[in-house]
Design a protein around this motif. Structure first.
Motif, PDB file in Angstrom:
ATOM      1  N   ASP A  85      12.020  -4.842  13.358  1.00  0.00           N
ATOM      2  CA  ASP A  85      13.219  -4.093  13.751  1.00  0.00           C
ATOM      3  C   ASP A  85      13.281  -2.754  13.033  1.00  0.00           C
ATOM      4  N   ARG A  86      13.026  -2.771  11.736  1.00  0.00           N
ATOM      5  CA  ARG A  86      13.066  -1.522  10.952  1.00  0.00           C
ATOM      6  C   ARG A  86      11.914  -0.593  11.349  1.00  0.00           C
ATOM      7  N   LEU A  87      10.741  -1.151  11.608  1.00  0.00           N
ATOM      8  CA  LEU A  87       9.606  -0.326  12.043  1.00  0.00           C
ATOM      9  C   LEU A  87       9.885   0.313  13.398  1.00  0.00           C
ATOM     10  N   ASN A  88      10.509  -0.426  14.302  1.00  0.00           N
ATOM     11  CA  ASN A  88      10.879   0.133  15.603  1.00  0.00           C
ATOM     12  C   ASN A  88      11.835   1.308  15.442  1.00  0.00           C
ATOM     13  N   ALA A  89      12.826   1.162  14.580  1.00  0.00           N
ATOM     14  CA  ALA A  89      13.772   2.247  14.341  1.00  0.00           C
ATOM     15  C   ALA A  89      13.061   3.458  13.735  1.00  0.00           C
ATOM     16  N   PHE A  90      12.122   3.197  12.849  1.00  0.00           N
ATOM     17  CA  PHE A  90      11.371   4.271  12.209  1.00  0.00           C
ATOM     18  C   PHE A  90      10.517   5.034  13.227  1.00  0.00           C
ATOM     19  N   VAL A  91       9.769   4.299  14.036  1.00  0.00           N
ATOM     20  CA  VAL A  91       8.832   4.921  14.972  1.00  0.00           C
ATOM     21  C   VAL A  91       9.540   5.487  16.203  1.00  0.00           C
ATOM     22  N   HIS A  92      10.376   4.692  16.839  1.00  0.00           N
ATOM     23  CA  HIS A  92      10.941   5.074  18.127  1.00  0.00           C
ATOM     24  C   HIS A  92      12.216   5.904  18.025  1.00  0.00           C
ATOM     25  N   TRP A  93      12.967   5.748  16.939  1.00  0.00           N
ATOM     26  CA  TRP A  93      14.203   6.518  16.756  1.00  0.00           C
ATOM     27  C   TRP A  93      14.061   7.571  15.673  1.00  0.00           C
ATOM     28  N   ARG A  94      12.855   7.623  15.080  1.00  0.00           N
ATOM     29  CA  ARG A  94      12.543   8.588  14.029  1.00  0.00           C
ATOM     30  C   ARG A  94      13.490   8.489  12.831  1.00  0.00           C
ATOM     31  N   SER A  95      13.812   7.250  12.458  1.00  0.00           N
ATOM     32  CA  SER A  95      14.693   6.996  11.320  1.00  0.00           C
ATOM     33  C   SER A  95      13.850   6.750  10.069  1.00  0.00           C
ATOM     34  N   ALA A  96      13.694   7.796   9.271  1.00  0.00           N
ATOM     35  CA  ALA A  96      12.875   7.699   8.054  1.00  0.00           C
ATOM     36  C   ALA A  96      13.390   6.617   7.111  1.00  0.00           C
ATOM     37  N   ARG A  97      14.706   6.470   6.998  1.00  0.00           N
ATOM     38  CA  ARG A  97      15.279   5.455   6.112  1.00  0.00           C
ATOM     39  C   ARG A  97      14.841   4.047   6.526  1.00  0.00           C
ATOM     40  N   ASP A  98      14.768   3.803   7.840  1.00  0.00           N
ATOM     41  CA  ASP A  98      14.342   2.480   8.288  1.00  0.00           C
ATOM     42  C   ASP A  98      12.879   2.225   7.936  1.00  0.00           C
ATOM     43  N   GLY A  99      12.064   3.262   7.964  1.00  0.00           N
ATOM     44  CA  GLY A  99      10.674   3.114   7.517  1.00  0.00           C
ATOM     45  C   GLY A  99      10.610   2.743   6.047  1.00  0.00           C
ATOM     46  N   GLU A 100      11.463   3.364   5.253  1.00  0.00           N
ATOM     47  CA  GLU A 100      11.515   3.052   3.823  1.00  0.00           C
ATOM     48  C   GLU A 100      11.967   1.612   3.599  1.00  0.00           C
ATOM     49  N   TRP A 101      12.927   1.154   4.396  1.00  0.00           N
ATOM     50  CA  TRP A 101      13.395  -0.225   4.240  1.00  0.00           C
ATOM     51  C   TRP A 101      12.355  -1.232   4.698  1.00  0.00           C
ATOM     52  N   ALA A 102      11.605  -0.894   5.732  1.00  0.00           N
ATOM     53  CA  ALA A 102      10.508  -1.785   6.146  1.00  0.00           C
ATOM     54  C   ALA A 102       9.510  -1.920   4.990  1.00  0.00           C
ATOM     55  N   GLU A 103       9.206  -0.813   4.353  1.00  0.00           N
ATOM     56  CA  GLU A 103       8.278  -0.841   3.214  1.00  0.00           C
ATOM     57  C   GLU A 103       8.860  -1.637   2.051  1.00  0.00           C
ATOM     58  N   GLN A 104      10.148  -1.447   1.770  1.00  0.00           N
ATOM     59  CA  GLN A 104      10.806  -2.200   0.699  1.00  0.00           C
ATOM     60  C   GLN A 104      10.763  -3.703   0.970  1.00  0.00           C
ATOM     61  N   LEU A 105      11.075  -4.082   2.206  1.00  0.00           N
ATOM     62  CA  LEU A 105      11.054  -5.502   2.570  1.00  0.00           C
ATOM     63  C   LEU A 105       9.655  -6.084   2.385  1.00  0.00           C
ATOM     64  N   LEU A 106       8.650  -5.338   2.793  1.00  0.00           N
ATOM     65  CA  LEU A 106       7.270  -5.797   2.623  1.00  0.00           C
ATOM     66  C   LEU A 106       6.907  -5.919   1.143  1.00  0.00           C
ATOM     67  N   ALA A 107       7.299  -4.938   0.362  1.00  0.00           N
ATOM     68  CA  ALA A 107       6.975  -4.968  -1.070  1.00  0.00           C
ATOM     69  C   ALA A 107       7.677  -6.125  -1.775  1.00  0.00           C
ATOM     70  N   LEU A 108       8.932  -6.337  -1.459  1.00  0.00           N
ATOM     71  CA  LEU A 108       9.708  -7.399  -2.106  1.00  0.00           C
ATOM     72  C   LEU A 108       9.227  -8.801  -1.740  1.00  0.00           C
ATOM     73  N   HIS A 109       8.750  -8.957  -0.514  1.00  0.00           N
ATOM     74  CA  HIS A 109       8.407 -10.291  -0.006  1.00  0.00           C
ATOM     75  C   HIS A 109       6.939 -10.418   0.382  1.00  0.00           C
ATOM     76  N   PHE A 110       6.097  -9.595  -0.210  1.00  0.00           N
ATOM     77  CA  PHE A 110       4.690  -9.513   0.177  1.00  0.00           C
ATOM     78  C   PHE A 110       4.012 -10.884   0.234  1.00  0.00           C
ATOM     79  N   ASP A 111       4.277 -11.721  -0.755  1.00  0.00           N
ATOM     80  CA  ASP A 111       3.613 -13.033  -0.822  1.00  0.00           C
ATOM     81  C   ASP A 111       4.173 -14.052   0.165  1.00  0.00           C
TER      82      ASP A 111
END
Length: 183
Positions: A128-154
């Protein structure tokens, strides 16, 4: 709403914990009619980041909107446009959709005071966050997608995540983010 539950809700500081507790109360009230609302959007991000993200309302996906509307009205909420508000509880609820963007079998169940709360699955929220980042050009959502991945990587099911990302047209973006996270 029972006075005891109302007082308990008021005692919880405003924020994601109060919203989750309320969703347990709402979910419990909807059990007899077989309705299971799922938290999506910012409140789900806030849950998975343990408050790192901040939002003001609860976004739900539920097919049986009329049942939720009836229940919210019975709990003293008032409707204004797309949102339901309770000034007394300092809560706002919106139902932006009736279909979960993701796999219902991956919904996260959280128990709060013997009540179940349902949240969109982690991987589907990242999509959902990646879609907002790519398709709606929401940089903040890209950052949150990265944060979610970093926090829950394992914990992430990368096979599922990569498959969904490819289907949604965000696979390249996911791979760029992962390249920056992998040791």
């Amino acid at each position: 709403m029972q006075a005891e539950i109302l007082e308990k809700l008021k005692a919880i500081p405003a924020g994601w914990q109060r919203r989750l507790y309320f969703m347990g109360v709402l979910g419990e009230a909807l059990v007899p009619v077989g309705v299971r609302p799922v938290i999506v959007g910012g409140n789900a991000v806030e849950f998975y980041t343990l408050g790192g993200y901040a939002t003001a309302d609860i976004d739900l996906v539920v097919a049986e909107r009329a049942e939720v509307d009836r229940c919210l009205a019975a709990m003293g909420f008032t409707r204004e446009g797309r949102h339901w508000f309770s000034e007394e509880l300092d809560l706002a609820v919106e139902i932006p959709g009736s279909v979960l963007a993701g796999d219902r079998s991956r919904v996260t169940e959280v128990e709060i005071d013997d009540r179940l709360v349902y949240l969109i699955g982690l991987e589907d929220l990242i999509i959902d966050r990646l879609n907002a980042f790519v398709h709606w050009r929401s940089a903040r959502d890209g950052e949150w997608a990265e944060q979610l991945l970093a926090l829950h990587f394992d914990e992430v099911d990368f096979d599922y995540l990569r498959c969904r990302a490819a289907d949604e047209g965000v696979g390249d973006t996911l791979q760029k983010i992962l390249s920056g996270l992998e040791p």
